[in-house]
Design a protein around this motif. Structure first.
Motif, short mmCIF file in Angstrom:
data_model
loop_
_atom_site.label_atom_id
_atom_site.label_comp_id
_atom_site.label_asym_id
_atom_site.label_seq_id
_atom_site.Cartn_x
_atom_site.Cartn_y
_atom_site.Cartn_z
N LEU A 5 30.54 45.78 37.76
CA LEU A 5 31.94 45.89 38.18
C LEU A 5 32.62 44.53 38.29
O LEU A 5 33.77 44.35 37.87
CB LEU A 5 31.97 46.63 39.52
N GLU A 6 31.91 43.56 38.82
CA GLU A 6 32.47 42.21 39.03
C GLU A 6 32.95 41.60 37.70
O GLU A 6 33.90 40.82 37.68
CB GLU A 6 31.42 41.26 39.62
N ASP A 7 32.27 41.98 36.61
CA ASP A 7 32.61 41.40 35.29
C ASP A 7 33.94 41.91 34.76
O ASP A 7 34.45 41.39 33.78
CB ASP A 7 31.51 41.72 34.27
N VAL A 164 44.10 45.91 41.44
CA VAL A 164 43.13 46.98 41.70
C VAL A 164 42.20 46.57 42.85
O VAL A 164 42.11 45.40 43.20
CB VAL A 164 42.28 47.32 40.45
N GLY A 165 41.52 47.58 43.38
CA GLY A 165 40.52 47.33 44.41
C GLY A 165 41.00 47.73 45.79
O GLY A 165 42.19 47.94 46.00
N TYR A 179 37.58 44.11 47.60
CA TYR A 179 38.68 43.13 47.60
C TYR A 179 39.79 43.61 46.67
O TYR A 179 39.64 44.63 45.97
CB TYR A 179 38.17 41.75 47.16
N VAL A 180 40.91 42.88 46.64
CA VAL A 180 42.00 43.20 45.71
C VAL A 180 42.06 42.12 44.64
O VAL A 180 42.05 40.92 44.97
CB VAL A 180 43.36 43.31 46.44
N GLY A 181 42.11 42.54 43.39
CA GLY A 181 42.13 41.57 42.31
C GLY A 181 42.87 42.08 41.09
O GLY A 181 43.47 43.16 41.10
N VAL A 182 42.81 41.27 40.04
CA VAL A 182 43.47 41.59 38.78
C VAL A 182 42.40 41.81 37.72
O VAL A 182 41.42 41.05 37.66
CB VAL A 182 44.40 40.43 38.36
N LEU A 183 42.58 42.83 36.90
CA LEU A 183 41.62 43.15 35.85
C LEU A 183 41.74 42.19 34.67
O LEU A 183 42.82 41.68 34.39
CB LEU A 183 41.87 44.56 35.32
#
Ligand code: 5GP
Ligand code: MG
Ligand code: MG
Length: 189
Positions: A5-7, A164-165, A179-183
């Motif tokens: 998922l982290e990737d 997302v997140g 956490y909240v991040g960008v794909l």
């Protein structure tokens, strides 16, 4: 599709720790502001996006509080709102005469909130507050009005990215990120 998922993530905007800290602050403000209310407020999470935020927020509110969900559809699986939100699953709790706190993952155009506020107002809620984790004021198209003594609580101002997140999805995935991040751009295709 990469299985780790982290990737899939290009960058993190708010870490698990930053979110937790901010949720504590919002819960303290809510606890303080509702401490003199005679009836227990009702926290209404907007499904599915608000599920983690709602769960973390209510556990930090030090007052009796009821919890319910409402489901509104307006996004489909894309990243641009179709502008016509529809309530597809209504509340279970009768909010007549109650103080309602609408709990959202993110406020973007404002269409979802203005639809929900009108709906709760018609049910006779005595006040309507909004508590959103993220706010994208640059994308606002509709100005919503809070009801009664209702207040607007927000965690963070979000830059104009599709994020997302922590409950927020793309095509029903990524809600489980802490956490909240960008794909990464390739994840949208
Ligand atoms: P609005 O009706 O204010 O345009 O949009 C509200 C809903 O759109 C949010 O509750 C959320 O489900 C979705 N949304 C808006 N912006 C984003 C975003 O950046 N990421 C994700 N995952 N959902 C968003
Ligand atoms: Mg939402
Ligand atoms: Mg969504």
């Amino acid at each position: 599709m990469a299985t780790n998922l982290e990737d899939h993530i290009e960058k993190i905007l708010w870490t698990e720790q930053q979110i937790s800290q901010r949720v504590s602050e919002l819960a303290s403000q809510i606890t303080l502001n509702f401490s003199s209310c005679k009836s227990a407020p009702v926290a209404v999470g907007v499904a599915t996006g608000a599920f983690l935020f709602l769960a973390d927020l209510v556990r930090k509110i030090k007052l009796p509080i009821s919890v319910d969900f409402v489901r509104v559809e307006s996004y489909g699986s894309g990243t641009v709102s179709n502008g016509k939100p529809k309530i597809s699953c209504d509340l279970k709790i009768d909010v007549t005469g109650k103080h309602v706190i609408l709990v959202e993952d993110i406020v973007d155009t404002g269409n979802t909130l203005s639809c929900l506020i009108a709906h709760l107002k018609s049910k006779g809620a005595s006040s309507i507050s909004v508590c959103t984790l993220l706010d994208k004021p640059s994308k606002r198209k509709v100005n919503f009005e809070l009801v009664g003594e209702g207040k607007f609580y927000r965690g963070f101002e979000c830059p104009d990215y599709f994020v997302v997140g922590y409950g927020l999805d793309f095509a029903e995935l990524y809600r489980n990120l802490p956490y909240v991040g960008v794909l990464k751009p390739e994840m949208y295709s």
